[in-house]
Design a protein around this motif. Structure first.
Motif, PDB file in Angstrom:
ATOM      1  N   LEU A   1      23.008  -1.198 -35.291  1.00 24.19           N
ATOM      2  CA  LEU A   1      21.894  -0.211 -34.091  1.00 24.19           C
ATOM      3  C   LEU A   1      21.079   0.501 -34.783  1.00 24.19           C
TER       4      LEU A   1
ATOM      5  N   LEU B   1      33.038  -2.739 -27.491  1.00 25.95           N
ATOM      6  CA  LEU B   1      33.510  -2.001 -28.728  1.00 25.95           C
ATOM      7  C   LEU B   1      35.003  -2.092 -28.821  1.00 25.95           C
TER       8      LEU B   1
ATOM      9  N   LEU C   1      27.415  -0.094 -35.558  1.00 24.59           N
ATOM     10  CA  LEU C   1      26.498   1.011 -35.654  1.00 24.59           C
ATOM     11  C   LEU C   1      25.476   1.058 -36.599  1.00 24.59           C
TER      12      LEU C   1
ATOM     13  N   PHE D   1      28.330  -2.532 -28.537  1.00 21.80           N
ATOM     14  CA  PHE D   1      28.926  -1.905 -29.817  1.00 21.80           C
ATOM     15  C   PHE D   1      30.102  -2.630 -30.363  1.00 21.80           C
TER      16      PHE D   1
ATOM     17  N   LEU E   1      27.796   8.923 -38.413  1.00 19.80           N
ATOM     18  CA  LEU E   1      27.766   8.653 -39.711  1.00 19.80           C
ATOM     19  C   LEU E   1      27.682   9.722 -40.751  1.00 19.80           C
TER      20      LEU E   1
ATOM     21  N   ILE F   1      38.037   5.451 -31.142  1.00 23.44           N
ATOM     22  CA  ILE F   1      38.092   4.145 -30.381  1.00 23.44           C
ATOM     23  C   ILE F   1      39.022   4.132 -29.251  1.00 23.44           C
TER      24      ILE F   1
ATOM     25  N   PHE G   1      29.371   9.842 -29.781  1.00 25.96           N
ATOM     26  CA  PHE G   1      30.059   9.096 -30.875  1.00 25.96           C
ATOM     27  C   PHE G   1      30.489  10.369 -31.965  1.00 25.96           C
TER      28      PHE G   1
ATOM     29  N   VAL H   1      25.440   8.817 -32.777  1.00 28.35           N
ATOM     30  CA  VAL H   1      25.972   7.864 -33.485  1.00 28.35           C
ATOM     31  C   VAL H   1      25.216   8.231 -35.074  1.00 28.35           C
TER      32      VAL H   1
ATOM     33  N   LEU I   1      22.177   7.727 -29.477  1.00 27.15           N
ATOM     34  CA  LEU I   1      21.531   7.358 -30.855  1.00 27.15           C
ATOM     35  C   LEU I   1      21.747   8.371 -31.833  1.00 27.15           C
TER      36      LEU I   1
ATOM     37  N   THR J   1      37.362   8.620 -36.730  1.00 25.32           N
ATOM     38  CA  THR J   1      36.578   7.519 -35.969  1.00 25.32           C
ATOM     39  C   THR J   1      37.625   6.455 -35.189  1.00 25.32           C
TER      40      THR J   1
ATOM     41  N   SER K   1      33.685  -0.801 -36.471  1.00 22.39           N
ATOM     42  CA  SER K   1      32.582  -0.481 -35.713  1.00 22.39           C
ATOM     43  C   SER K   1      31.384   0.174 -36.240  1.00 22.39           C
ATOM     44  N   ASP K   2      31.760   0.759 -37.504  1.00 25.45           N
ATOM     45  CA  ASP K   2      30.671   1.202 -38.357  1.00 25.45           C
ATOM     46  C   ASP K   2      29.564  -0.020 -38.544  1.00 25.45           C
TER      47      ASP K   2
END
Lengths: 247, 294, 377
Positions: C260, C129, C257, C70, B109, B230, B37, B105, B102, B226, C253-254
């Motif tokens: 998660l 997703l 996340l 997702f 961010l 996708i 990610f 991810v 994870l 980002t 999608s953020d």
């Protein structure tokens, strides 16, 4: 031979393996002496393959696994990474051959070249002339027997001290079984082999020692001829008649 | 006719961006089983690195060789960040795929937020060599030159990566590792070094995509990576998860479908069509996600 | 009174405290700006409770069944936009809007799940997703001016009962949020304890074995997907009432996340862990934003001010630290402390609550590394 005091090539003490909540090896103790062929026997699911994978660090295990190579130095294998274990001179041919189907035969062999060992391409191609003819063919398009040749060729390409070979004759035609057994017998003149095998004809012909695994523990170990001669014990431990071919 | 030509070339330009991002993703996924990610952040870093260098780096600028130097700087930063992340954060979690995902991810961010904190959330105009703004006439269509730059770069990268995989020992290890990672280690090869390498390569391609995307869009903003990510994920899945040529074909497919549907139906329909394409591919061949690298 | 029954009382005690909290005028300097029952504080607390519930609905998928979706944002967003359209555009009453949201909350995950669950591992994650991205695109495209695009969609309060309108009624919205959280908690407790819950756990641990037992994992996975989607959609309508509008941020999608992160922070596979994770994340997100704008931070030197000014940077970093050093999140940490105090290691039983990520390694890990089927025994 049995009277010498040199340490065994491989020793496993109280080795446990747990996978997905199953307790697969439940305290395996075994030794493999230097030289010759030691057969690792047992019913399906007894833990033979897992024992071999534990030696290689391919499955997480607890307990002690030690290796004493020709330099006489005692190496602790448990807790090491697979590639480090292999570099001590341990070759592995897995149950389903696991040759790289998307790579050519030649690429499969090039990949197997180990940096700390001389590479004997000549020896390999002499043993398996067929592989030389097919060196540019994708390994995935080979027959099962030819793939097994590639898997064995990977072992003989480098200088090894111990070969771990998992069911090399599985699914092969009788003629090929004989050929594979012949090659392994020749290899055994130079290197120690721990052989997982269901085909008792092959075991009887090649094995010096035998170790029987049952429900994750060692159920019997000793000279192979002794086990093979005892029909009752063989049936009890392996669930087969000794006169049979494949289990 | 000229519209079709323009749409096709623009679609291929978009496909080039998708390919640059997706090829790294599929190499990383194929070899390591990690869905990265943080890949969008590599793109953002490449774009901002190039933008920063064109203003601040001696010798770099927004024209000619100065611009090339700026892009090289952006790509170098993206590569270094990717390799460092693999070494420091991914490698210690060896074979623990969930945790690795994870961590990426968290990185996606945190890194984007850091860029936003440093240079603001608003778009910055991107330095563009003047010739990329001009157009070339192809079959009656006036095609902006940046499209050719995108397509050309992607083709060069595709050829280079295929040659690398085909003719080098690392390439051999990567191809074998995609097929069967544990057997590679059982041959005495430390496959983790290849992990760092594919992360670095993926980071380099994504950073290059960031710089090229800046030229294409004319500006850069922190969230750009980002949103591209996708679609790159979709390209990776359609392309078979770990195949470079599959990824290239899927990128072209997705880029063209998106351009044409957005133009002939309505804006946004192209994006939806791509998702439908994904669903169709997965339903037709749920297990057809092959793992052959070629 | 033994320890076990005492522990069962904890949720009830927590509930009681939360229920009477708006009567308190306690001042908690540093934690909240106003007294506890000031509208601003209640609004923040209500938001925390809602996300506690939404995080728990996501944990039902990820922690309890091992499904790494997702696209959970889609159902939450569908809830807020469906209810908003019913109330604002169609002029329906709240009851009808709730009914529509429920219907959407069942049908949408049913459709998406029916497709997405045909594949497993990472392909499943990607389909979820992608479908969530469809939601995001539709909302941003603003078809027919229905969704308001980037601006979001303000709620027409004419159709909303007066009790939920106005600053003075924030306390009612707080109780509504609490009711939502309790609903999710009760439903999740009930379904995870049911036979289906046992199958979900088995799917998480070893899907192949479930098939061997003659059960169809697909149906059970679809069931949990729909339940989780519905609970998220109901969270969406609560969120709508609390904030008085729908924002496209909930479609991204953020946002998924973020869910998660909440679940892993609190402890995947633990009910209270997921709730605490959701509450904590939401609280930190809000407070860190305030902190970033405070003079104390604005006056700091650049190298400190810049990272501190972005809550997501701090939360992302915190998340990575938790993954590395606190496996099992808060619930796992509490679990370990409890074990240590009890002076014994947890026996052979099932995975300790909150520590399923460790357990998932083998299962989902293998699913993720799908290219490598021979890694096993």
């Amino acid at each position: 031979m049995s009277g010498t005091v040199t340490p065994p090539l491989l020793r496993m003490s109280d080795v446990h393996v747990r996978l997905s909540g199953s307790h697969i090896l439940q305290g395996v103790d075994l030794t493999v002496r230097r030289g010759g062929v030691t057969a690792l026997l047992g019913r399906n699911g007894a833990g033979k393959t897992t024992t071999v994978k534990a030696v290689l660090g391919l499955v997480p295990s607890t307990g002690t696994i030690e290796f004493t190579g020709s330099d006489g130095r005692n190496q602790r294998l448990s807790g090491r990474r697979t590639h480090e274990i292999v570099r001590h001179g341990i070759g592995y041919a897995p149950e389903d051959r696991e040759v790289f189907g998307g790579l050519t035969v030649a690429e499969n062999l090039t990949l197997a070249e180990r940096r700390n060992s001389p590479h004997h391409h000549d020896r390999v191609y002499e043993l398996f002339p067929e592989l030389k003819q097919r060196s540019r063919q994708l390994a995935g398009t080979l027959s099962g027997g030819q793939q097994q040749m590639v898997a064995i060729a990977r072992l003989l390409l480098n200088d090894n001290q111990l070969l771990l070979i998992d069911e090399p004759t599985k699914g092969l035609a009788p003629l090929l079984v004989a050929e594979v057994a012949e090659v392994l017998a020749r290899a055994a003149e130079e290197v120690t082999i721990l052989l997982v095998e269901q085909n008792l004809t092959v075991v009887r012909r090649m094995a010096d020692d035998a170790i029987v695994v049952d429900q994750g523990r060692i159920a019997w170990s000793g000279p192979a001829p002794e086990l093979m001669a005892d029909a009752d014990r063989t049936r009890e431990l392996l669930g087969v008649a000794t006169t049979g071919g494949h289990a | 006719m000229s519209t079709v030509v323009l749409l096709t070339i623009t679609g291929l330009g978009l496909a080039a961006l998708y390919f640059l991002v997706a090829s790294g993703l599929s190499l990383i996924f194929g070899l390591m089983g990690v869905l990265n990610f943080a890949h969008g952040a590599f793109l953002t870093i490449g774009a901002y690195g190039t933008w920063w260098a064109s203003d601040h780096l001696p010798g770099a600028g927004s024209t000619g060789w100065g611009f090339v130097l700026a892009v090289v700087f952006g790509v170098a930063v993206g590569t270094a960040v990717a390799a460092l992340i693999e070494l420091a954060l991914i490698r210690p979690l060896y074979e623990r795929h969930i945790e690795q995902v994870l961590v990426t991810v968290g990185l996606s961010l945190a890194l984007v937020a850091l860029v936003r904190a440093t240079w603001g959330a608003d778009p910055h105009p991107f330095p563009r060599p003047e010739w990329t703004q001009r157009t070339t006439s192809v079959l009656g269509a006036n095609v902006p030159n940046d499209r050719f730059l995108l397509i050309g770069s992607a083709v060069v990268v595709l050829v280079a990566v295929l040659a690398f995989l085909r003719f080098t020992r690392f390439g051999l290890i990567i191809r074998a590792g995609v097929e069967n990672r544990s057997m590679v280690t059982a041959l005495g090869i430390d496959v983790r070094r290849a992990f760092t390498l594919v992360f670095a390569i993926g980071g380099a391609f994504a950073a290059l995509a960031g710089a090229l995307g800046g030229i294409y869009l004319g500006s850069i903003s922190p969230g750009q990576g980002t949103s591209l990510l996708i679609f790159a994920f979709i390209v990776v899945v359609i392309g078979g998860m770990s195949s470079i040529t599959g990824t290239a074909v899927a990128a072209v497919l997705v880029g063209l479908v998106q351009q044409f549907a957005n133009y002939y139906a309505a804006s946004g329909v192209g994006d939806l069509s791509v998702v439908l394409l994904l669903a169709a591919v997965l339903l037709a061949r749920p297990s057809g996600l092959t793992a052959r690298l070629a | 009174m033994n320890r076990i029954s005492l522990r069962r009382l904890v949720p009830l005690v927590v509930f009681a405290v939360l229920a009477v909290l708006p009567y308190s005028t306690l001042q908690l300097p540093g934690l909240f700006d106003g007294v506890l029952n000031s509208p601003g504080t209640l609004q923040l607390l209500a938001l925390c409770l809602i996300f506690g519930g939404v995080a728990l609905s996501y944990d039902l998928l990820f922690g309890f069944t091992g499904l790494l979706s997702f696209g959970h944002a889609l159902y939450f967003a569908a809830g807020t936009y469906a209810a908003n359209l019913a109330l604002t555009e169609l002029g329906w009453g709240l009851g009808a809007a709730l009914a529509l949201t429920t219907a959407v909350g069942i049908v949408l995950p049913l459709l998406v799940g029916a497709v997405a669950l045909r594949v497993s591992g990472i392909a499943f994650s990607m389909v979820t997703l992608a479908t969530a991205q469809v939601g995001s695109i539709i909302v941003l495209q603003d078809p027919g001016g229905l969704t308001g695009g980037e601006e979001g969609l303000a709620l027409d309060r004419d159709q909303v009962p007066d009790a939920f309108v106005g600053v003075l009624n924030t306390v009612n919205l707080y109780w509504l949020a609490l009711a939502y959280l309790v609903l999710v908690y009760v439903v999740v407790t009930w379904v995870t304890g049911s036979r289906a819950g046992k199958v979900w756990q088995a799917i998480r641990e070893n899907e192949g074995r479930v098939e061997v037992l003659g059960l169809q994992p697909y149906r059970f996975k679809l069931l949990v997907f729909v339940i989780a989607g519905l609970l998220a959609a109901l969270g969406g309508i609560t969120h709508l009432l609390l904030l008085g509008g729908s924002t496209p941020r909930t479609t991204t999608s953020d946002f998924t996340l973020g869910l998660l992160v909440m679940v892993v922070l609190g402890g995947a596979g633990s009910r209270w862990g997921a709730v605490v994770g959701g509450v904590l994340y939401t609280y930190l997100d809000s407070r860190l934003t305030d902190l970033a704008n405070s003079p104390a931070v604005q006056d700091l030197p650049g190298w400190l001010r810049v990272p501190l000014s972005e809550p997501l940077f701090l939360l992302g970093t915190l998340f990575i630290l938790v993954v590395f050093f606190v496996p099992g999140g808060i619930a796992g940490l509490v679990d370990r402390l409890r074990e240590r105090r009890a002076g014994r290691r947890s026996g052979g039983g099932g995975p300790a609550p909150g520590r399923v990520v460790e357990q998932l390694r083998e299962q989902v890990g293998a699913g993720l590394g799908g290219a490598n089927p021979r890694d096993g025994v």
